[in-house]
Design an enzyme around this catalytic site. Structure first.
Site, PDB file in Angstrom:
ATOM      1  N   LYS A  70       5.496  -2.065  -3.275  1.00 27.45           N
ATOM      2  CA  LYS A  70       5.881  -3.183  -2.391  1.00 27.45           C
ATOM      3  C   LYS A  70       7.237  -3.782  -2.789  1.00 27.45           C
ATOM      4  O   LYS A  70       7.965  -4.322  -1.966  1.00 27.45           O
ATOM      5  CB  LYS A  70       4.808  -4.274  -2.428  1.00 27.45           C
ATOM      6  N   VAL A 128      -2.876  -1.719  -8.715  1.00 25.41           N
ATOM      7  CA  VAL A 128      -4.243  -1.450  -9.186  1.00 25.41           C
ATOM      8  C   VAL A 128      -4.378  -0.109  -9.904  1.00 25.41           C
ATOM      9  O   VAL A 128      -5.425   0.183 -10.475  1.00 25.41           O
ATOM     10  CB  VAL A 128      -5.310  -1.542  -8.059  1.00 25.41           C
ATOM     11  N   TYR A 181       2.308   2.774   4.795  1.00 27.59           N
ATOM     12  CA  TYR A 181       1.851   1.918   3.697  1.00 27.59           C
ATOM     13  C   TYR A 181       0.949   2.697   2.728  1.00 27.59           C
ATOM     14  O   TYR A 181       1.118   2.616   1.507  1.00 27.59           O
ATOM     15  CB  TYR A 181       1.120   0.692   4.260  1.00 27.59           C
TER      16      TYR A 181
HETATM   17  N1  GLU Z   1      -3.750   0.745  -1.813  1.00 23.87           N
HETATM   18  C1  GLU Z   1      -4.206  -0.516  -2.286  1.00 23.87           C
HETATM   19  C2  GLU Z   1      -4.544  -1.423  -1.142  1.00 23.87           C
HETATM   20  O1  GLU Z   1      -3.729  -1.620  -0.294  1.00 23.87           O
HETATM   21  C3  GLU Z   1      -3.161  -1.143  -3.137  1.00 23.87           C
HETATM   22  C4  GLU Z   1      -3.744  -2.174  -3.946  1.00 23.87           C
HETATM   23  C5  GLU Z   1      -2.830  -2.722  -4.992  1.00 23.87           C
HETATM   24  O2  GLU Z   1      -2.263  -2.019  -5.836  1.00 23.87           O
HETATM   25  O3  GLU Z   1      -2.716  -3.935  -4.948  1.00 23.87           O
HETATM   26  O4  GLU Z   1      -5.607  -1.934  -1.062  1.00 23.87           O
END
Ligand code: GLU
Length: 303
Positions: free
Chosen positions: A66, A257, A188
């Site tokens: 992000k 995460v 995403y």
């Molecule tokens: N792919 C995960 C989600 O969008 C990413 C979570 C993360 O790293 O915050 O739920």
């Protein structure tokens, strides 16, 4: 201070300091990782890189992506992004739907999922090929042309991403989505599935410690945008524990995460750490212990 000795010490200390915590298990690709891995890489502005532990093993960068899409969106279209997403800490879980409804479809910040989905949509609309742009940035800055997506993680993200699908549809229903729900979601999930090592991440984020200057000496981003990204990392980069992280570590940082954290010491270096066991806020337990130790021993917190 000998930096190599310091990172060696921290690698030895961090695993033992954070034996608890659970590995993200919402998809098999993440739950299969050895929970006791630990890596650290420090990339100095002067060019040296110091590593210890599992610093060269690629892991799923997840939400750390992000940060890079935000950098690309600000570079591409400047401050116009801020009509579509706010810049305040959310005080709610990263994937919360509730706040988006009460705040009329404008996400609180670009690092909660709703905000990151808007950033990706904005970038798709203004720049077109997000995947190539992102890969180019990460590969050029890290010097690793092999960086790519883990196909198994990508497939699982798509299969299980109901909440992200709900958020994207909700953004569309509130008039805050320009592209198609499907394309935004796919992009995403793809960016979350990128695999990088601590060394790759520390190098790729180096422009944030160098006022926007890239690895080749050219500008990746304007200094004023780098100042802003670092500020948003400090206030919103560690899920719902940004306040506690600022208290303990005192650096702008973004976690994911997959157990990675990328931290920035403006004017000096970037530090990437990786430990898959997560604390209750979803941040790497060993990673936070390591960064706490790093700033305590160097005195290099921004405060
Ligand atoms: N792919 C995960 C989600 O969008 C990413 C979570 C993360 O790293 O915050 O739920």
């Amino acid at each position: 201070m000998d930096m190599q000795t310091l990172v060696d010490d921290i690698a030895a200390y961090a695993g033992a300091a954070a034996p608890a915590g659970t590995v993200a298990d919402y998809i098999p690709g993440l739950s299969r990782v050895d929970p006791d891995r630990f890596g650290i890489a420090v990339a100095m502005n002067s060019g040296e890189v110091y590593t210890a532990g599992d610093a060269d093993i690629p892991f799923s960068i997840q939400s750390i992506s992000k940060l890079f899409t935000l950098a690309l969106a600000l570079d591409e279209d400047g401050d116009r992004l801020w009509t579509r997403v706010h810049r305040e800490p959310s005080g709610t879980p990263f994937n919360s739907l509730v706040q988006l409804e009460t705040e009329a479809g404008i996400p609180r910040n670009p690092f909660i999922n709703a905000g990151a989905l808007v950033v990706t949509d904005h970038l798709l609309d203004t720049a077109g090929d997000v995947r190539m742009r992102l890969l180019n940035l990460l590969r050029t800055e890290s010097g690793n042309s092999e960086i790519s997506v883990d196909p198994a993680v990508f497939a699982s993200e798509r299969e299980t991403g109901h909440r992200n699908a709900a958020l994207t549809h909700f953004l569309a229903s509130m008039g805050n989505l320009r592209g198609s729900v499907l394309e935004v979601l796919e992009t995403y999930f793809w960016q979350c599935s990128l695999e990088m090592s601590c060394r790759d991440l520390a190098l790729a984020g180096g422009f944030l410690a160098r006022g926007g200057v890239g690895a080749d000496g050219g500008a990746v981003l304007a200094p004023r945008q780098v100042k802003r990204i670092n500020a948003i990392m400090l206030t919103c980069g560690m899920y719902d524990a940004a306040g506690d992280f600022a208290y303990r570590v005192g650096l702008p940082a973004k976690s994911g995460v997959g157990g990675g954290i990328l931290a920035v010491i403006p004017g000096r270096c970037t530090i990437a750490v990786w430990g898959p066991r997560l604390d209750r806020s979803g941040n790497s337990a060993a990673g936070i212990a390591a960064l706490d130790e790093f700033t305590s021993r160097t005195g290099w917190s921004i405060f």
